[in-house]
Design an enzyme around this catalytic site. Sequence first.
Site, short mmCIF file in Angstrom:
data_model
loop_
_atom_site.label_atom_id
_atom_site.label_comp_id
_atom_site.label_asym_id
_atom_site.label_seq_id
_atom_site.Cartn_x
_atom_site.Cartn_y
_atom_site.Cartn_z
N ASN A 75 35.08 30.70 39.52
CA ASN A 75 35.22 31.31 38.18
C ASN A 75 34.08 30.95 37.22
O ASN A 75 33.67 31.76 36.42
CB ASN A 75 36.59 30.97 37.58
CG ASN A 75 36.83 29.49 37.46
OD1 ASN A 75 36.26 28.70 38.23
ND2 ASN A 75 37.64 29.08 36.53
N GLU A 84 41.00 18.86 39.98
CA GLU A 84 41.16 19.65 38.75
C GLU A 84 41.72 20.99 39.21
O GLU A 84 41.01 21.80 39.81
CB GLU A 84 39.80 19.79 38.05
CG GLU A 84 39.95 20.02 36.56
CD GLU A 84 40.18 21.48 36.25
OE1 GLU A 84 41.35 21.84 36.03
OE2 GLU A 84 39.22 22.24 36.23
N CYS A 90 40.57 28.25 34.02
CA CYS A 90 41.81 27.46 34.14
C CYS A 90 42.35 27.06 32.78
O CYS A 90 43.50 26.68 32.65
CB CYS A 90 41.56 26.25 35.03
SG CYS A 90 40.17 25.26 34.50
N GLU A 126 37.75 14.28 34.66
CA GLU A 126 36.29 14.39 34.73
C GLU A 126 35.76 14.15 33.31
O GLU A 126 36.52 13.95 32.38
CB GLU A 126 35.90 15.77 35.23
CG GLU A 126 36.45 16.08 36.61
CD GLU A 126 35.93 17.40 37.18
OE1 GLU A 126 36.32 18.45 36.66
OE2 GLU A 126 35.13 17.36 38.13
O1 TXE Z 1 40.62 28.89 45.11
P1 TXE Z 1 40.55 27.80 46.19
P2 TXE Z 1 40.64 30.44 45.34
C1 TXE Z 1 43.23 29.24 41.14
C2 TXE Z 1 43.56 30.65 40.74
C3 TXE Z 1 43.21 31.42 41.94
C4 TXE Z 1 43.64 30.48 43.02
C5 TXE Z 1 42.99 30.69 44.33
O2 TXE Z 1 44.92 30.74 40.48
O3 TXE Z 1 43.89 32.63 42.02
O4 TXE Z 1 43.28 29.21 42.51
O5 TXE Z 1 41.59 30.84 44.18
C6 TXE Z 1 37.37 25.58 48.69
N1 TXE Z 1 39.31 22.30 52.09
N2 TXE Z 1 41.94 28.80 40.70
O6 TXE Z 1 41.29 30.90 46.59
O7 TXE Z 1 40.93 28.35 47.51
C7 TXE Z 1 36.92 27.01 48.47
O8 TXE Z 1 36.03 27.41 49.49
C8 TXE Z 1 38.25 22.19 51.28
C9 TXE Z 1 41.94 27.87 39.64
O9 TXE Z 1 39.24 30.86 45.19
O10 TXE Z 1 41.24 26.63 45.66
C10 TXE Z 1 36.28 26.91 47.11
O11 TXE Z 1 34.97 26.34 47.22
N3 TXE Z 1 37.86 23.14 50.44
C11 TXE Z 1 40.65 27.21 39.49
C12 TXE Z 1 37.20 25.94 46.38
O12 TXE Z 1 37.84 25.20 47.42
C13 TXE Z 1 38.58 24.25 50.37
C14 TXE Z 1 39.45 27.99 39.74
C15 TXE Z 1 38.26 26.61 45.49
O13 TXE Z 1 38.98 27.54 46.26
C16 TXE Z 1 39.71 24.43 51.20
C17 TXE Z 1 39.58 28.86 40.88
C18 TXE Z 1 40.06 23.40 52.07
N4 TXE Z 1 41.13 23.46 52.88
C19 TXE Z 1 40.82 29.26 41.29
N5 TXE Z 1 40.23 25.65 50.92
C20 TXE Z 1 40.51 26.32 38.29
N6 TXE Z 1 41.47 25.44 38.06
O14 TXE Z 1 39.49 26.34 37.62
C21 TXE Z 1 39.46 26.21 49.97
N7 TXE Z 1 38.45 25.38 49.64
#
Ligand code: TXE
Length: 480
Positions: free
Chosen positions: A150, A248, A282, A461
């Site tokens: 994001n 986070e 977020c 953080e």
């Molecule tokens: O996030 P992911 P996604 C929330 C928001 C969104 C949902 C899913 O609700 O719809 O999360 O988004 C890596 N081991 N937020 O699917 O999957 C992945 O490659 C290690 C809130 O994009 O959590 C990416 O680099 N790493 C949020 C990162 O984790 C892993 C911002 C985030 O991906 C992994 C974004 C694993 N098993 C989404 N699986 C905020 N709080 O700012 C995934 N990743």
Amino acid sequence: MQKIVNYINGKLIEPLSGQFLENINPAEGKVYSLVPDSTADDVQLAVEAAQKAFPAWSKTAAEERTKILWKIADLIERDLDQLALAESIDNGKTISLAKSLDIPRAASNIRFYATAAQHFASEAHVNEEDSVNYTTRFPIGVVGCISPWNLPLYLFTWKIAPALAAGCTVVGKPSELTPMTAYLFSKLCMEAGLPAGVLNIVHGLGGKAGQAIIEHPAVTAISFTGGTVTGKKIAATAAPMFKKLSLELGGKNPNLVFADCDFDQAVKNSIRSSFTNQGEICLCGSRIFVEHSIYDRFTEAFVKQTKALVVGDPLQEATNLGALVSEMHMKKVMGYLTLAQQEGGKILTGGHALKLEGHCAQGYFMEPTVIVGLDEKCRTNQEEIFGPVVTIMPFDTEEQAIAYANSTPYGLSATLWTENLKRAHRVAHQVKSGIIWINCWLHRDLRTPFGGMKQSGVGREGGWEALRFFTELKNVCVKL
Ligand code: TXE
């Protein structure tokens, strides 16, 4: 087609498997570049490089680390326009936001920790009778930094800057959905003279490359920002290995508007906190609770200003909302609009996907949406939607507002609008969120702790907290 590659041991290299994933421009709905589909083998190379670089980097004088990081920040500022354009194309966010927020903040993150490295001090506890204790901190080792899509470069640098400043070496992984600016950043690190292996960037899928970073026994600490479900998975893998964790995660943040607020400011800034970055932050305040006596007036003004927002080509300066990050994410967000209506919600404005003209005809656009008529317990008000969708609900008393604010499993941030100073403090103390903004939103001082309670995360953080996270403590007791 442009190929993004990994940055390992100071070099730009293709993934060992030779496999790439398609990277989509969400405003056009088209593949525009390729990103490495890295595996555990690439992560292994990166960890080895980071291990090799650790002894020298961890012993490099703080002043020298400052100089290199400062240079990187200078280069980000030099390339601001190019990086902002890349961020906008990769993520779908507006170019104006990328120019005013994402890229300047990436430079500030690096600069802030560049100088912090020199101000980080040890503590001493002197016992007048017989002893002196001093507590030193050592860089913890090779660390993993995993960031979401994001705020791509903004959040990636928010993690790696304190890690590098503390003297750690890093294996980083940006989101596979938005890898471009991290790739451009790796070139800037090379130009700035960051020694080989100090920062390694492995691109690829979360479940493959990300998971391999989490599982690697030589990675001693993990700093992660992303979804709560992913956070749980990471914690389940890392906890039995006794890795240090900073998580986070998501938010479902309340925005409490009291009748004694500065009305115009409250409406104007609630529009910002609802729809900035298409609501994909977020910290966005997706649940708006308004005191009954001004509920109708607030809702009317809020809907009017929502209708005036321009959804369009992210590359046009006048656009307020660009594209959502992916087709899958847009389907998820649109799914919540169906759910909200099933739960009895009424859509006052928005509610539809948008078809634009020209090069954005296949992009993932939707109208900013305002929903009323729901209670605080329904799924629409409990689950993170992460899109341009807000609900507005009335409340009668301060106690009720606090109870509504605390009614979700999340606890990241909250915003309060009131001109009553006593009330502001009273409510701030009772809302269970890691960050409270009173009469402002996203007003950040990088020295302050950043993070959430409950299912919004573990740890903080920002400021000294991040430097503490990336260091290990040792207490030395000297008997006098
Ligand atoms: O996030 P992911 P996604 C929330 C928001 C969104 C949902 C899913 O609700 O719809 O999360 O988004 C890596 N081991 N937020 O699917 O999957 C992945 O490659 C290690 C809130 O994009 O959590 C990416 O680099 N790493 C949020 C990162 O984790 C892993 C911002 C985030 O991906 C992994 C974004 C694993 N098993 C989404 N699986 C905020 N709080 O700012 C995934 N990743």
